[in-house]
Design a protein around this motif. Structure first.
Motif, PDB file in Angstrom:
ATOM      1  N   UNK A  47      -3.021   3.445  -4.396  1.00  0.00           N
ATOM      2  CA  UNK A  47      -1.612   3.286  -4.037  1.00  0.00           C
ATOM      3  C   UNK A  47      -1.458   2.836  -2.582  1.00  0.00           C
ATOM      4  N   UNK A  48      -0.948   1.610  -2.386  1.00  0.00           N
ATOM      5  CA  UNK A  48      -0.812   1.102  -1.014  1.00  0.00           C
ATOM      6  C   UNK A  48       0.376   1.723  -0.272  1.00  0.00           C
ATOM      7  N   UNK A  49       1.243   2.420  -0.969  1.00  0.00           N
ATOM      8  CA  UNK A  49       2.465   2.960  -0.352  1.00  0.00           C
ATOM      9  C   UNK A  49       2.444   4.476  -0.197  1.00  0.00           C
ATOM     10  N   UNK A  50       1.317   5.109  -0.460  1.00  0.00           N
ATOM     11  CA  UNK A  50       1.273   6.569  -0.520  1.00  0.00           C
ATOM     12  C   UNK A  50       2.028   7.226   0.639  1.00  0.00           C
ATOM     13  N   UNK A  51       2.983   8.095   0.292  1.00  0.00           N
ATOM     14  CA  UNK A  51       3.710   8.859   1.299  1.00  0.00           C
ATOM     15  C   UNK A  51       4.833   8.090   1.991  1.00  0.00           C
ATOM     16  N   UNK A  52       4.995   6.822   1.686  1.00  0.00           N
ATOM     17  CA  UNK A  52       6.000   5.989   2.352  1.00  0.00           C
ATOM     18  C   UNK A  52       7.409   6.355   1.857  1.00  0.00           C
TER      19      UNK A  52
END
Ligand code: HEC
Length: 138
Positions: A47-52
């Motif tokens: 996941x490239x967006x983790x936590x975003x």
């Protein structure tokens, strides 16, 4: 009188739309992923967006419009489909998630879950994954 007839026609339309929905037909709702980094064609393994925070907001709307009718509002399953709060966090869960959302679940020739590859963008699906992770439970 006329108004009543028109209202009746509208109700019939609304009912047939929700009946079609209940049978697992794909009725994808577009997800606006503006503001997220674009990812291109090749699928990421992680996941490239983790936590975003922005991805969580976009994923919230994308999930509730495209997945909640089977997996439950706010990721709390009503029993129709697996409860995604328990999907593993991190890369392990990512791989499983990507496999499922791209290909769906066809069991004994029946589409239990539609494939979302080519229906929702990779950006939209990772945003949904980010939202699901924000609801994770052990
Ligand atoms: C038409 C109902 C339906 C819709 C809509 C749907 N799913 Fe599913 N999904 C299922 C069912 C049923 C399964 C279980 C399939 C099986 O038995 O392996 C499943 C399985 C999964 C799994 C694997 C979970 C596990 O623990 O095995 C993931 C991840 C998943 N869905 C994500 C999503 C996401 C994300 C969306 C929205 C983009 C979505 N699904 C939309 C019905 C649906």
């Amino acid at each position: 009188m006329k108004a009543a007839i028109r209202a009746g026609g509208f109700l019939a339309l609304a009912l047939s739309a929700s009946a079609a929905f209940g049978h697992g037909d794909v009725q994808p709702q577009p997800v606006d992923t503006g503001g997220l980094a674009t990812l291109g064609e090749a699928w990421r393994e992680e996941n490239p967006y983790r936590g975003d925070a922005k991805a969580i907001t976009i994923g919230d709307s994308g999930y509730n419009q495209n997945c909640a009718r089977c997996h439950g509002l706010q990721v709390v399953s009503g029993g129709l489909a697996p409860d995604l709060r328990y999907l593993p966090l991190g890369k392990e869960g990512d791989e499983y998630f990507v496999e499922r959302v791209r290909h769906g679940a066809i069991i004994n020739g029946m589409t239990k879950m539609p494939a979302f590859e080519g229906v929702l963008s990779q950006e939209a699906l990772w945003a949904i994954r980010t939202y699901i992770e924000s609801k994770h439970e052990e």
